[in-house]
Design a protein around this motif. Structure first.
Motif, mmCIF file in Angstrom:
data_model
loop_
_atom_site.group_PDB
_atom_site.id
_atom_site.type_symbol
_atom_site.label_atom_id
_atom_site.label_comp_id
_atom_site.label_asym_id
_atom_site.label_seq_id
_atom_site.Cartn_x
_atom_site.Cartn_y
_atom_site.Cartn_z
ATOM 1 N N ARG A 128 33.531 85.266 34.254
ATOM 2 C CA ARG A 128 32.881 86.367 33.471
ATOM 3 C C ARG A 128 31.612 86.662 33.762
ATOM 4 O O ARG A 128 31.214 87.814 33.377
ATOM 5 N N GLU A 129 30.732 85.579 34.019
ATOM 6 C CA GLU A 129 29.290 85.968 34.281
ATOM 7 C C GLU A 129 29.345 86.914 35.469
ATOM 8 O O GLU A 129 28.516 87.874 35.500
ATOM 9 N N ARG A 132 30.190 90.696 34.295
ATOM 10 C CA ARG A 132 29.144 90.980 33.497
ATOM 11 C C ARG A 132 28.129 91.567 34.329
ATOM 12 O O ARG A 132 27.379 92.492 34.041
#
Length: 486
Positions: A128-129, A132
């Motif tokens: 997820r990081e 992003r």
């Protein structure tokens, strides 16, 4: 309808096996042989990537090594004296060609291929990081997270970027990586997943098990130590230890079931350990009986140990067919019931009227045990006493082993007495955790500092489980949906 063989459904499965070789002519052919020896570690898919000094070449396929990598045209398409390969049974990520390893990417430093045995317990959070920050993932495999971490690291050298990436992941990993600069092999600081090093002529080999070295005629040198990074290049071999030292916790189930019996794991013969587990089981859980019968093939060494310790004769009361594929057609209930006997069949003349000690390596869902117990009853067995060569599996694994969620583990839902009734056994007993350690040469599990990862038995997980503990409920459902059972 096509469905999985019921005897294959009810086993814990290792995620994969890896094999790499540096400095050998026809390296890809050697890798294919090594993967044949590791086929038991992953039967869903296989892949090989080679390096010929100018370019990387790859071939990946669903299914077994045989039929995909025993063709001359495939091996000719993988030239070079450096290659690595992977056999897969997925624990995370969909069953699709895009998830077949080794994964490959072009980084700023050049091509980078990686084969991974294990599971990263914080891969979803890292993913997820990275997304992003603009990362574009091409697979649903946790292994790709490592590639993106290396690619986005701000360190200057490839080695420093690789170390930086590893310091951000948690969980279990044994890795073989290929770059234009050389081959990299490493294990996580706890050494949860195995990795060994061998040599044949001037070539160096890394593999999940020693049996793969035997098959290609290589000499075993040593295991890659927990937390160690080994680099093989034109400049020779270098070893790096960038992590703070911790007490190793290798997976105890490698000795119970995953590894081939002819492998050496952590300095011990797997076959010898399994016989000692059987002997310990006989000492802890004796029973009056006429025959000791294994569930073939995984229960055989423990059954030999049980028979030798107890003095009860060992017999092959169940015969296994080795010519049954992973799937077969079951168009109706009657054929579905008959299909159970495709892989195992009772030796009726031997069993009729006898009191049987049945030895198996583990109980997961219990569905296999129910079918085998009924098979022995139908063959005329007077009594069936089930003895299991591992402690009750009460907890899921998050380190690269396909395990049902805890709600589907029989031992997490029932007492041993309830399990015996459910399975249909006259009695049921497991080897104790301390007994398992004794069979491995340890007096007992040291209080507070166990020598192995035994979380599937004890719930004592040696790392953080970030993705299990911290993700949102919707992501939890997504994670469960992605856990693939072939």
């Amino acid at each position: 309808m096509i469905t999985t063989n019921p005897f294959d459904d009810d086993k814990l499965r290792e995620e994969c096996g890896i094999f790499g070789i540096w400095g050998a002519e026809t390296a890809s052919a050697m890798v294919a042989l090594g993967l044949h020896a590791l086929q038991h570690r992953g039967q869903e898919a296989a892949g090989i990537v080679s390096w010929d000094g100018r370019a990387f070449h790859a071939h990946r396929a669903m299914g077994h090594v045989a039929g995909n990598f025993d063709r001359d045209d495939v091996i000719r398409g993988l030239p070079g004296n450096v290659a690595c390969g992977h056999v897969r049974y997925s624990t995370t990520g969909e069953t699709a060609l895009r998830n077949v390893q080794p994964l490959f990417a072009e980084l700023s430093s050049g091509g980078f291929a990686v084969a991974h045995n294990g599971n990263l317990s914080n891969a979803m959070k890292l993913r997820r990081e990275l997304v992003r920050r603009g990362a574009i993932f091409q697979s649903t495999s946790d292994t790709e997270t490592i590639i993106h971490l290396v690619a986005t690291s701000t360190y200057r050298t490839l080695l420093d970027r690789f170390i930086d990436a590893l310091k951000r992941v948690e969980g279990a990993y044994s890795l073989i990586c290929m770059t234009p600069e050389g081959m990299i092999a490493c294990r996580d600081p706890l050494g949860i997943r195995p990795l060994v090093m061998g040599r044949i002529g001037d070539a160096y080999i890394f593999a999940s098990e020693t049996v793969a070295l035997d098959v290609v005629g290589a000499t075993f040198l040593r295991q890659v130590e927990p937390g160690e990074i080994v680099i093989v290049s034109e400049q020779g071999i270098k070893s790096h230890r960038p992590f703070a030292p911790v007490s190793p916790r290798p997976c105890i189930f490698e000795h119970v079931y995953f590894s081939r019996p002819d492998s050496i794991v952590d300095g011990s013969s797997v076959y010898g350990v399994r016989k000692r587990i059987g002997a310990q089981l006989a000492m802890e859980n004796p029973v009056e009986a006429d025959l000791v019968v294994p569930v073939p093939d995984s229960g055989v060494p423990a059954a030999i140990g049980y028979a030798q310790q107890s003095g009860i004769p060992f017999e092959l009361g169940i015969i296994r067919s080795h010519y049954v594929g992973r799937t077969f057609i079951q168009p109706g209930d009657q054929v579905r019931h008959l299909g159970v006997k495709l892989k195992h069949n009772a030796n009726k003349e031997l069993l009729d009227g006898k009191r049987i000690v049945l030895i198996d390596d583990s109980i997961v869902r219990g569905t296999t045990s129910v079918k085998i117990l009924q098979m022995l009853r139908d063959a005329g067995a007077a009594e069936v006493h089930l003895r299991i060569a591992s402690p009750p599996t009460r907890h899921s694994c998050f380190y690269g082993v396909d395990t049902p969620e805890r709600a589907k583990l029989l031992a997490a839902q029932m007492t041993v007495a309830e399990m015996a009734t459910y399975i249909g056994a006259d009695s049921l007993a497991f080897v104790s955790v301390d007994g398992l350690y004794r069979a491995l040469g340890e007096d007992m599990r040291e209080e507070g500092t166990p020598q192995y990862c035994d979380a599937c038995f004890t719930g004592d997980y040696p790392t953080h489980l970030t993705d299990q503990d911290e993700v949102a409920p919707a992501d939890q459902l997504s994670l469960l949906a992605e856990r693939v059972v072939a």
